[in-house]
Design a protein around this motif. Structure first.
Motif, short mmCIF file in Angstrom:
data_model
loop_
_atom_site.label_atom_id
_atom_site.label_comp_id
_atom_site.label_asym_id
_atom_site.label_seq_id
_atom_site.Cartn_x
_atom_site.Cartn_y
_atom_site.Cartn_z
N ALA A 256 53.76 27.60 89.01
CA ALA A 256 54.09 28.99 89.84
C ALA A 256 55.40 28.85 90.69
CB ALA A 256 53.04 29.35 90.99
N SER A 257 55.63 27.78 91.14
CA SER A 257 57.01 27.60 91.88
C SER A 257 58.21 27.59 90.86
CB SER A 257 56.92 26.33 92.86
OG SER A 257 56.10 26.13 93.58
N CYS B 35 58.29 28.99 87.95
CA CYS B 35 58.38 30.43 87.42
C CYS B 35 59.11 31.26 88.32
CB CYS B 35 57.04 31.20 87.00
SG CYS B 35 56.22 30.25 85.55
N THR B 36 58.54 31.12 89.67
CA THR B 36 59.39 32.09 90.90
C THR B 36 60.82 31.58 90.88
OG1 THR B 36 57.05 31.87 92.16
CG2 THR B 36 59.28 32.47 93.22
N LEU B 37 61.38 30.37 90.77
CA LEU B 37 62.58 29.95 90.71
C LEU B 37 63.30 30.57 89.48
CD1 LEU B 37 62.48 26.27 92.09
CD2 LEU B 37 63.50 28.17 93.29
N GLY C 283 62.67 32.99 87.86
CA GLY C 283 62.77 34.72 87.61
C GLY C 283 63.77 35.02 89.11
N ALA C 284 64.12 34.19 89.98
CA ALA C 284 65.14 34.58 91.02
C ALA C 284 66.48 34.23 90.65
CB ALA C 284 64.84 33.58 92.21
#
Length: 114
Positions: free
Chosen positions: A11-12, A14-16, A18-19
Motif C-alpha cells: 500500500a505504501s 502504491c501511494t508513493l 501514485g504521488a
C-alpha cells in the motif's frame, strides 16, 4: 514477514508511485499534443459554395463528428495541449443541402464567401 506488514508495504509503495504524477520534475521535456482534425485557413479558403461532400472531404479530410440527427452538418474539431498544459480548442462546421455545400461556421471563415 507477517501478511499485514506485506500489505502495508504494498500500500505504501502504491501511494508513493501514485504521488509521482503530482510532482512536476524540472527539465523534463513535455510534448505538444494535437487531437482531432488539423484545419488551416488555407484549407478553409479552398472551400466554395456548391462543392459536393466528396470535394469538401478531399479538402478538409474526414470530419471528426458526423451528427446522426443532423446529417447535413459536419464538425471538425481541433484540440491542442501545449507543453505548459494549456488547452485550446477550435471548431469548424460545414453545412450541406443534400450533397451541396451551402454554409460554414466556426473559428475559421473562408475568404470571398457571400
Amino acid at each position: 514477514m507477517p501478511p499485514s506488514l506485506k500489505l502495508l508495504a504494498i500500500a505504501s509503495l502504491c501511494t508513493l508511485l501514485g504521488a509521482c504524477t503530482l510532482i512536476k520534475f524540472p527539465g523534463v521535456h513535455r510534448i505538444e499534443v494535437q487531437q482531432g482534425n488539423i484545419i488551416t485557413q488555407d484549407m478553409v479558403n479552398q472551400l466554395k459554395p456548391g462543392m459536393t461532400r466528396r470535394q469538401v472531404q478531399f479538402v478538409l479530410g474526414t470530419p471528426l463528428v458526423e451528427d446522426t440527427y443532423n446529417p447535413n452538418r459536419w464538425d471538425y474539431i481541433n484540440r491542442l495541449r501545449d507543453p505548459k498544459g494549456e488547452v485550446t480548442q477550435k471548431r469548424f462546421s460545414v453545412y450541406f443541402n443534400g450533397d451541396i455545400l451551402i454554409a460554414t461556421s466556426g473559428d475559421w471563415q473562408p475568404t470571398g464567401w457571400p
